[in-house]
Design a protein around this motif. Structure first.
Motif, mmCIF file in Angstrom:
data_model
loop_
_atom_site.group_PDB
_atom_site.id
_atom_site.type_symbol
_atom_site.label_atom_id
_atom_site.label_comp_id
_atom_site.label_asym_id
_atom_site.label_seq_id
_atom_site.Cartn_x
_atom_site.Cartn_y
_atom_site.Cartn_z
ATOM 1 N N HIS A 192 -15.568 -39.310 -5.304
ATOM 2 C CA HIS A 192 -15.211 -40.181 -6.436
ATOM 3 C C HIS A 192 -15.290 -39.428 -7.755
ATOM 4 O O HIS A 192 -14.508 -39.704 -8.673
ATOM 5 N N GLN A 193 -16.217 -38.487 -7.858
ATOM 6 C CA GLN A 193 -16.427 -37.788 -9.123
ATOM 7 C C GLN A 193 -15.443 -36.642 -9.361
ATOM 8 O O GLN A 193 -15.307 -36.182 -10.486
ATOM 9 N N LEU A 194 -14.801 -36.169 -8.296
ATOM 10 C CA LEU A 194 -13.863 -35.055 -8.459
ATOM 11 C C LEU A 194 -12.524 -35.552 -8.970
ATOM 12 O O LEU A 194 -12.039 -36.600 -8.577
ATOM 13 N N GLY A 195 -11.931 -34.774 -9.797
ATOM 14 C CA GLY A 195 -10.609 -35.127 -10.288
ATOM 15 C C GLY A 195 -10.164 -34.151 -11.354
ATOM 16 O O GLY A 195 -10.962 -33.507 -12.025
ATOM 17 N N GLY A 196 -8.862 -34.041 -11.522
ATOM 18 C CA GLY A 196 -8.281 -33.224 -12.586
ATOM 19 C C GLY A 196 -8.680 -31.772 -12.516
ATOM 20 O O GLY A 196 -8.704 -31.148 -11.466
ATOM 21 N N GLN A 197 -9.013 -31.214 -13.700
ATOM 22 C CA GLN A 197 -9.347 -29.797 -13.790
ATOM 23 C C GLN A 197 -10.624 -29.457 -13.032
ATOM 24 O O GLN A 197 -10.756 -28.375 -12.489
ATOM 25 N N GLY A 198 -11.571 -30.376 -12.988
ATOM 26 C CA GLY A 198 -12.812 -30.130 -12.267
ATOM 27 C C GLY A 198 -12.546 -29.799 -10.813
ATOM 28 O O GLY A 198 -13.122 -28.867 -10.263
ATOM 29 N N ALA A 199 -11.660 -30.556 -10.187
ATOM 30 C CA ALA A 199 -11.320 -30.319 -8.789
ATOM 31 C C ALA A 199 -10.635 -28.970 -8.619
ATOM 32 O O ALA A 199 -10.889 -28.257 -7.642
ATOM 33 N N PHE A 200 -9.784 -28.589 -9.572
ATOM 34 C CA PHE A 200 -9.087 -27.309 -9.477
ATOM 35 C C PHE A 200 -10.075 -26.154 -9.538
ATOM 36 O O PHE A 200 -10.007 -25.220 -8.743
ATOM 37 N N PHE A 201 -11.012 -26.194 -10.478
ATOM 38 C CA PHE A 201 -11.980 -25.103 -10.610
ATOM 39 C C PHE A 201 -12.934 -25.046 -9.420
ATOM 40 O O PHE A 201 -13.276 -23.965 -8.949
ATOM 41 N N ILE A 202 -13.336 -26.193 -8.922
ATOM 42 C CA ILE A 202 -14.188 -26.211 -7.731
ATOM 43 C C ILE A 202 -13.415 -25.664 -6.542
ATOM 44 O O ILE A 202 -13.937 -24.895 -5.741
ATOM 45 N N SER A 203 -12.133 -26.035 -6.442
ATOM 46 C CA SER A 203 -11.287 -25.529 -5.364
ATOM 47 C C SER A 203 -11.174 -24.011 -5.431
ATOM 48 O O SER A 203 -11.311 -23.321 -4.422
ATOM 49 N N LEU A 204 -10.943 -23.499 -6.630
ATOM 50 C CA LEU A 204 -10.825 -22.056 -6.824
ATOM 51 C C LEU A 204 -12.132 -21.359 -6.448
ATOM 52 O O LEU A 204 -12.132 -20.336 -5.745
ATOM 53 N N PHE A 205 -13.256 -21.922 -6.874
ATOM 54 C CA PHE A 205 -14.571 -21.377 -6.552
ATOM 55 C C PHE A 205 -14.778 -21.343 -5.039
ATOM 56 O O PHE A 205 -15.187 -20.328 -4.473
ATOM 57 N N LEU A 206 -14.479 -22.451 -4.358
ATOM 58 C CA LEU A 206 -14.650 -22.524 -2.906
ATOM 59 C C LEU A 206 -13.725 -21.552 -2.184
ATOM 60 O O LEU A 206 -14.124 -20.916 -1.203
ATOM 61 N N LEU A 207 -12.479 -21.444 -2.642
ATOM 62 C CA LEU A 207 -11.527 -20.520 -2.014
ATOM 63 C C LEU A 207 -12.020 -19.078 -2.123
ATOM 64 O O LEU A 207 -12.004 -18.329 -1.139
ATOM 65 N N ILE A 208 -12.465 -18.681 -3.310
ATOM 66 C CA ILE A 208 -12.940 -17.312 -3.509
ATOM 67 C C ILE A 208 -14.183 -17.065 -2.650
ATOM 68 O O ILE A 208 -14.256 -16.058 -1.930
ATOM 69 N N HIS A 209 -15.145 -17.980 -2.706
ATOM 70 C CA HIS A 209 -16.356 -17.851 -1.884
ATOM 71 C C HIS A 209 -16.001 -17.733 -0.404
ATOM 72 O O HIS A 209 -16.503 -16.864 0.300
ATOM 73 N N GLY A 210 -15.143 -18.636 0.064
ATOM 74 C CA GLY A 210 -14.774 -18.663 1.477
ATOM 75 C C GLY A 210 -14.089 -17.393 1.927
ATOM 76 O O GLY A 210 -14.430 -16.823 2.966
ATOM 77 N N VAL A 211 -13.126 -16.934 1.147
ATOM 78 C CA VAL A 211 -12.386 -15.721 1.509
ATOM 79 C C VAL A 211 -13.312 -14.504 1.521
ATOM 80 O O VAL A 211 -13.279 -13.696 2.456
ATOM 81 N N VAL A 212 -14.158 -14.375 0.503
ATOM 82 C CA VAL A 212 -15.070 -13.227 0.438
ATOM 83 C C VAL A 212 -16.031 -13.235 1.633
ATOM 84 O O VAL A 212 -16.207 -12.218 2.307
ATOM 85 N N LYS A 213 -16.639 -14.393 1.913
ATOM 86 C CA LYS A 213 -17.592 -14.465 3.022
ATOM 87 C C LYS A 213 -16.915 -14.196 4.359
ATOM 88 O O LYS A 213 -17.453 -13.471 5.198
#
Length: 178
Positions: free
Chosen positions: A72-93
């Motif tokens: 419920h709390q995710l939305g807009g730019q917040g979701a994009f930055f969290i997505s980018l953070f998760l993608l980078i973390h996931g790919v690196v790991k």
């Protein structure tokens, strides 16, 4: 090289840690992709679908309620930055774990550095917004970093560590049976 019981136990912890880092990376990658492509309402719908059965059994389930609240709390730019953070973390790991699996011992210093940076970022995130999950993942990162350093110093690849650990477990089991 003859390893002590303590060394074998550290090997088991290292192998389990690498497994969980790979699993963590995969979950982060999937989560990042979902956040990137799902609208906030779609994300909320997925969260309700995933937790519906559990919330019917226990309306106070902590994890299910946290998942719903987070969606419920995710939305807009917040979701994009969290997505980018998760993608980078996931790919690196995942890249680190795959490199360790294929036996690229030269990747160990890079793995230590990358995991160190991710652990520092997670530590800062923990200070800003404390959470048990982030604390546990950060502790796991530091343990895996220390054990990766140990493996690198011993010039052993992940496959060699795995084979030695399996042989040790089998011999311990056989000696208990006799």
């Amino acid at each position: 090289m003859i390893l002590s019981r303590r060394d074998h136990i550290l090997d088991v912890v290292f192998l389990v840690g690498v497994f969980f880092k790979g699993l963590d990376g995969l979950v982060e990658l999937i989560g990042g992709v979902l956040l990137l492509f799902l609208s906030p309402s779609g994300l909320t719908s997925v969260a309700h679908s995933l937790t519906g059965g559990e919330l019917l059994e226990d309306p106070h389930d902590i994890i299910a309620n946290l998942l719903i609240k987070g969606a419920h709390q995710l939305g807009g730019q917040g979701a994009f930055f969290i997505s980018l953070f998760l993608l980078i973390h996931g790919v690196v790991k995942l890249a680190i774990v795959i490199s360790l699996i294929v036996g690229a011992t030269k990747i160990y210093p890079w793995a230590i550095g990358a995991l160190g940076i991710l652990a520092i970022v997670q530590s800062v995130g923990f200070v800003v917004k404390p959470s048990i999950g982030v604390a546990l993942l950060t502790i796991l990162d530091f343990v895996v970093i220390a054990l990766t350093w140990r493996e690198w110093r011993q010039h052993r690849g992940l496959k060699e560590t795995l084979c030695e650990t399996i042989a040790w477990i089998r011999s311990a089991k056989a000696s208990r049976q006799s």
